[in-house]
Scaffold this motif. Sequence first.
Motif, PDB file in Angstrom:
ATOM      1  N   ALA A 183     -17.240 -46.446 -26.769  1.00  0.00           N
ATOM      2  CA  ALA A 183     -18.537 -47.031 -26.410  1.00  0.00           C
ATOM      3  C   ALA A 183     -19.624 -45.969 -26.384  1.00  0.00           C
ATOM      4  CB  ALA A 183     -18.433 -47.716 -25.062  1.00  0.00           C
ATOM      5  N   SER A 184     -19.266 -44.765 -25.980  1.00  0.00           N
ATOM      6  CA  SER A 184     -20.240 -43.687 -25.906  1.00  0.00           C
ATOM      7  C   SER A 184     -19.498 -42.363 -25.995  1.00  0.00           C
ATOM      8  CB  SER A 184     -21.013 -43.758 -24.586  1.00  0.00           C
ATOM      9  OG  SER A 184     -20.114 -43.558 -23.505  1.00  0.00           O
ATOM     10  N   LEU A 185     -20.221 -41.300 -26.328  1.00  0.00           N
ATOM     11  CA  LEU A 185     -19.638 -39.966 -26.375  1.00  0.00           C
ATOM     12  C   LEU A 185     -20.719 -38.981 -25.950  1.00  0.00           C
ATOM     13  CD1 LEU A 185     -17.182 -38.491 -28.885  1.00  0.00           C
ATOM     14  CD2 LEU A 185     -19.215 -37.172 -28.362  1.00  0.00           C
ATOM     15  N   THR A 186     -20.366 -38.086 -25.033  1.00  0.00           N
ATOM     16  CA  THR A 186     -21.294 -37.045 -24.601  1.00  0.00           C
ATOM     17  C   THR A 186     -20.638 -35.692 -24.794  1.00  0.00           C
ATOM     18  OG1 THR A 186     -20.519 -37.222 -22.314  1.00  0.00           O
ATOM     19  CG2 THR A 186     -22.480 -38.492 -22.905  1.00  0.00           C
ATOM     20  N   THR A 187     -21.454 -34.686 -25.084  1.00  0.00           N
ATOM     21  CA  THR A 187     -20.944 -33.339 -25.308  1.00  0.00           C
ATOM     22  C   THR A 187     -21.597 -32.364 -24.334  1.00  0.00           C
ATOM     23  OG1 THR A 187     -22.654 -32.738 -26.916  1.00  0.00           O
ATOM     24  CG2 THR A 187     -20.670 -33.800 -27.783  1.00  0.00           C
TER      25      THR A 187
ATOM     26  N   GLY B 192      -8.085 -43.480 -16.891  1.00  0.00           N
ATOM     27  CA  GLY B 192      -8.483 -44.860 -17.169  1.00  0.00           C
ATOM     28  C   GLY B 192      -8.984 -44.962 -18.601  1.00  0.00           C
ATOM     29  N   ASP B 193     -10.227 -45.476 -18.764  1.00  0.00           N
ATOM     30  CA  ASP B 193     -10.814 -45.598 -20.105  1.00  0.00           C
ATOM     31  C   ASP B 193     -11.448 -44.302 -20.585  1.00  0.00           C
ATOM     32  OD1 ASP B 193     -10.090 -48.240 -20.002  1.00  0.00           O
ATOM     33  OD2 ASP B 193     -12.109 -48.985 -19.537  1.00  0.00           O
ATOM     34  N   SER B 194     -11.582 -43.324 -19.689  1.00  0.00           N
ATOM     35  CA  SER B 194     -12.276 -42.074 -20.003  1.00  0.00           C
ATOM     36  C   SER B 194     -11.342 -41.052 -20.654  1.00  0.00           C
ATOM     37  CB  SER B 194     -12.872 -41.508 -18.715  1.00  0.00           C
ATOM     38  OG  SER B 194     -13.501 -40.282 -18.979  1.00  0.00           O
ATOM     39  N   HIS B 195     -11.817 -40.435 -21.722  1.00  0.00           N
ATOM     40  CA  HIS B 195     -11.072 -39.397 -22.443  1.00  0.00           C
ATOM     41  C   HIS B 195     -11.924 -38.126 -22.440  1.00  0.00           C
ATOM     42  CE1 HIS B 195      -9.486 -43.183 -23.913  1.00  0.00           C
ATOM     43  NE2 HIS B 195      -8.439 -42.557 -24.417  1.00  0.00           N
TER      44      HIS B 195
ATOM     45  N   ASP C 262     -15.693 -42.962 -23.525  1.00  0.00           N
ATOM     46  CA  ASP C 262     -15.026 -44.107 -22.903  1.00  0.00           C
ATOM     47  C   ASP C 262     -14.558 -45.055 -23.989  1.00  0.00           C
ATOM     48  OD1 ASP C 262     -15.529 -43.213 -20.264  1.00  0.00           O
ATOM     49  OD2 ASP C 262     -17.582 -44.000 -20.392  1.00  0.00           O
ATOM     50  N   MET C 263     -13.327 -45.558 -23.803  1.00  0.00           N
ATOM     51  CA  MET C 263     -12.769 -46.460 -24.800  1.00  0.00           C
ATOM     52  C   MET C 263     -11.963 -47.526 -24.070  1.00  0.00           C
ATOM     53  SD  MET C 263     -11.196 -45.341 -28.458  1.00  0.00           S
ATOM     54  CE  MET C 263      -9.666 -44.646 -27.917  1.00  0.00           C
ATOM     55  N   ALA C 264     -12.582 -48.692 -23.863  1.00  0.00           N
ATOM     56  CA  ALA C 264     -11.925 -49.799 -23.152  1.00  0.00           C
ATOM     57  C   ALA C 264     -10.831 -50.420 -24.014  1.00  0.00           C
ATOM     58  CB  ALA C 264     -12.946 -50.845 -22.752  1.00  0.00           C
ATOM     59  N   ASN C 265     -11.053 -50.447 -25.332  1.00  0.00           N
ATOM     60  CA  ASN C 265     -10.065 -51.005 -26.266  1.00  0.00           C
ATOM     61  C   ASN C 265      -9.454 -49.885 -27.089  1.00  0.00           C
ATOM     62  OD1 ASN C 265     -10.692 -53.764 -25.556  1.00  0.00           O
ATOM     63  ND2 ASN C 265     -12.568 -53.511 -26.735  1.00  0.00           N
TER      64      ASN C 265
END
Length: 190
Positions: free
Chosen positions: A141-145, A112-115, A183-186
């Motif tokens: 929108a956000s990034l976690t490591t 989905g929007d998750s990479h 996550d990247m909706a656009n």
Amino acid sequence: HLLPLIILLLAVPLAMAQEPASTLDSLYVAFWPDYDDPSVLVLMTGTLPADTSFPAEVTIPIPPQADINAVARISEEGMADTEYRVEGDMLTLITPDPRFRVEYYAPYEEDGDSHTFDFAWNADFDVQEFTAEIQQPLNAASLTTQPAAAIVDESPSDGLTYHALPSRALPAGTPFEMSFRYDMANPGLT
């Protein structure tokens, strides 16, 4: 008269052989997801110790699906292509300079929007200082490591957010794994 000539001819290839690097002073790995391609651009910049014999041979692990973008030596004049070969999941380069750069694109997983992107390192040489940094995509929108970033900061030069993992030493044969998710909706490239 023939024996000295034969000995001389046998010695020439030995003198030209490169010694594989056993240590890197530093290795900086930058990850630029969705930068100029819908994948992750991985940029590795390494520095060999001052007492290295040049030209030097460096063999680094790369993922099997890596699409090589550049392999270069770095001198005071800048970067220039250098000789390299890929065998399986290992890239071997020859550099006449203490610094080098390897760039490749690698795919991420999409749901989905998750990479999600996973990175694994395990080399036959010591890295005195291993540093990893992720550039957060412009539309993310956000990034976690994992492991958690030690520093998350916006760069004044490009306005993008960077996530730096803690620097560490990696002895030869020590595996290192990291991952990041955003996550990247656009969808869009940075």
